[in-house]
Design a protein around this motif. Structure first.
Motif, short mmCIF file in Angstrom:
data_model
loop_
_atom_site.label_atom_id
_atom_site.label_comp_id
_atom_site.label_asym_id
_atom_site.label_seq_id
_atom_site.Cartn_x
_atom_site.Cartn_y
_atom_site.Cartn_z
N PHE A 100 -9.55 -28.14 16.82
CA PHE A 100 -9.94 -28.07 18.23
C PHE A 100 -9.15 -29.06 19.08
O PHE A 100 -8.86 -28.79 20.25
N THR A 101 -8.79 -30.22 18.53
CA THR A 101 -7.95 -31.16 19.29
C THR A 101 -6.55 -30.59 19.46
O THR A 101 -5.97 -30.67 20.55
N ALA A 102 -6.01 -30.01 18.39
CA ALA A 102 -4.67 -29.42 18.49
C ALA A 102 -4.64 -28.25 19.47
O ALA A 102 -3.65 -28.04 20.18
N ALA A 103 -5.74 -27.50 19.52
CA ALA A 103 -5.79 -26.33 20.41
C ALA A 103 -5.62 -26.73 21.87
O ALA A 103 -5.06 -25.98 22.67
N PHE A 104 -6.10 -27.93 22.21
CA PHE A 104 -6.00 -28.38 23.61
C PHE A 104 -4.73 -29.18 23.89
O PHE A 104 -4.55 -29.68 25.00
N SER A 105 -3.85 -29.30 22.90
CA SER A 105 -2.62 -30.07 23.10
C SER A 105 -1.72 -29.43 24.16
O SER A 105 -1.00 -30.13 24.88
N GLY A 106 -1.77 -28.11 24.26
CA GLY A 106 -0.94 -27.43 25.26
C GLY A 106 -1.43 -27.62 26.68
O GLY A 106 -0.66 -27.43 27.64
N MET A 107 -2.69 -28.03 26.85
CA MET A 107 -3.24 -28.19 28.21
C MET A 107 -2.51 -29.30 28.97
O MET A 107 -2.34 -29.22 30.19
N SER A 108 -2.06 -30.35 28.27
CA SER A 108 -1.36 -31.42 28.98
C SER A 108 -0.01 -30.93 29.50
O SER A 108 0.47 -31.40 30.54
N PHE A 115 1.09 -30.39 38.23
CA PHE A 115 1.08 -31.53 39.16
C PHE A 115 2.46 -32.16 39.35
O PHE A 115 2.57 -33.23 39.95
N GLY A 116 3.50 -31.55 38.82
CA GLY A 116 4.86 -31.98 39.12
C GLY A 116 5.44 -33.02 38.20
O GLY A 116 6.61 -33.39 38.34
N PHE A 117 4.62 -33.56 37.24
CA PHE A 117 5.18 -34.57 36.35
C PHE A 117 6.26 -33.99 35.46
O PHE A 117 7.23 -34.69 35.10
N MET A 118 6.14 -32.72 35.09
CA MET A 118 7.14 -32.11 34.21
C MET A 118 8.52 -32.10 34.88
O MET A 118 9.54 -32.34 34.24
N ASN A 119 8.54 -31.84 36.19
CA ASN A 119 9.82 -31.87 36.91
C ASN A 119 10.46 -33.25 36.85
O ASN A 119 11.67 -33.39 36.68
N LYS A 120 9.62 -34.29 37.01
CA LYS A 120 10.14 -35.67 36.93
C LYS A 120 10.67 -35.97 35.54
O LYS A 120 11.73 -36.59 35.38
N ALA A 121 9.93 -35.54 34.51
CA ALA A 121 10.37 -35.80 33.14
C ALA A 121 11.69 -35.08 32.84
O ALA A 121 12.57 -35.63 32.18
N LEU A 122 11.83 -33.85 33.37
CA LEU A 122 13.05 -33.08 33.12
C LEU A 122 14.25 -33.65 33.87
O LEU A 122 15.40 -33.38 33.48
N SER A 123 14.02 -34.43 34.93
CA SER A 123 15.13 -35.01 35.69
C SER A 123 15.61 -36.33 35.09
O SER A 123 16.58 -36.91 35.56
N ARG A 297 15.15 -23.60 25.82
CA ARG A 297 15.29 -22.37 26.62
C ARG A 297 14.21 -22.23 27.69
O ARG A 297 14.47 -21.69 28.77
N LEU A 298 12.99 -22.73 27.38
CA LEU A 298 11.86 -22.42 28.27
C LEU A 298 11.49 -23.55 29.23
O LEU A 298 10.87 -23.28 30.27
N LEU A 299 11.81 -24.81 28.89
CA LEU A 299 11.45 -25.90 29.81
C LEU A 299 12.48 -25.98 30.92
O LEU A 299 13.66 -26.19 30.68
N SER A 300 12.04 -25.78 32.13
CA SER A 300 12.95 -25.87 33.29
C SER A 300 12.16 -26.38 34.48
O SER A 300 10.92 -26.35 34.50
N ASN A 301 12.88 -26.87 35.50
CA ASN A 301 12.21 -27.39 36.70
C ASN A 301 11.50 -26.27 37.46
O ASN A 301 11.95 -25.15 37.45
#
Length: 301
Positions: A100-108, A115-123, A297-301
């Protein structure tokens, strides 16, 4: 006039530095919110406290006409590979909390994208593979800590609930080996759910995926009941479920369910211990490698 210049701080381009920074960010959010930890422990504790203690099969066996306590003990050993159903279920609950903990790992991943943090991390210079591995690592650390707490609670509940948790096989080696098994299971399952969330910014879709997968993975395994009493078609499904191999390995390590005495009483393990380790290591390796490749391939801004 001589002018002084302050040197700019040196940028740490080590992949491990970026990996640790991202992992630590999620872990800090988790341990600074103890309510989240407490809520995550409620379900396995309820299962153990209510179902595990109420479902006292040992007492049912002894209440059967003509069955002596020794025969009831042998029935327990032959059915569950240990002295009580509570001990059998406790090992299953360790896999339950990991799943159940692993199942929610994708939620982050979903929230970071929303909320835009992924764009900052990718830059930043941090590699996309490191972003995925950080999500998997933080989920694995969290799930192992929660599994350790559930194991302690199971021992305490067994001592106060009248059905002793079987700790006769507990040692540094068996407990350490069990947590290696749980680590491999958590790493593989977290990789799966992070991979499924790589392109998602919709938490409702991710919740639907979690609900679609986690209960079938739990009930089509040996976490709650022995495989031998399941229908033949379900037994075939259980053999393809990685959760089953984790539960089987933990029971062999912690409860000695693969011992000669359990085999003589009629209990059959799902697979030899080395097979459990091999299946889970392959599962974790393949899923994490696939997640890293897909992140390119899938992570992009």
């Amino acid at each position: 006039m001589e002018r002084s210049f302050r040197a700019a701080p040196k940028l740490n381009k080590s992949p491990l530095h970026g990996l640790w920074a991202l992992t630590n960010r999620d872990l800090v959010k988790w341990y600074k919110n103890p309510i989240q930890l407490i809520i995550s422990l409620v379900q396995p504790v309820v299962w153990l406290g209510l179902f595990g203690l109420a479902f006292n099969i040992g007492k049912i066996f002894t209440s059967l006409p003509g069955v002596t306590p020794a025969e009831a003990s042998a029935l327990n050993l032959g059915t569950f590979g240990t002295s009580s159903y509570f001990s059998y279920l406790a090992a299953g609950m360790l896999a339950f909390i990991i799943l159940f903990t692993a199942a929610f790992s994708g939620m982050s991943v979903v929230w970071d994208r929303r909320f835009g943090f992924m764009n900052k991390a990718l830059s930043t210079p941090v590699g996309r593979g490191a972003i995925v591995v950080a999500k998997i690592a933080q989920s694995t650390v969290r799930s192992l800590i929660q599994a350790a707490i559930v194991l302690v609670i199971a021992v305490v509940l067994g001592s106060v609930g009248g059905v002793q948790m079987d700790t006769s096989h507990f040692s540094v080696l068996t407990i350490g080996g069990s947590f290696v098994i749980l680590f491999l299971m958590s790493f593989g399952l977290s990789s799966l759910f992070v991979m499924l969330a790589l392109r998602s910014s919709d938490w409702q879709t991710q919740m639907a995926i979690i609900n679609l997968l986690n209960l079938p993975l739990l009930f089509a395994s040996n976490a709650m009941l022995p495989v031998a009493i399941m229908p033949s078609w379900l037994q075939s499904v259980v053999k393809y479920n990685p959760v089953s191999y984790a539960v089987d390995g933990v029971r062999q390590m912690l409860l000695g369910s693969g011992s000669a005495s359990a085999a003589a009483a009629g209990y059959h393990v799902l697979a030899p211990l080395w097979v459990d380790f091999s299946v889970l290591a392959g599962f974790a390796l393949v899923l994490s490698a696939l997640g890293i490749v897909l992140s390119w391939r899938l992570l992009s801004n």
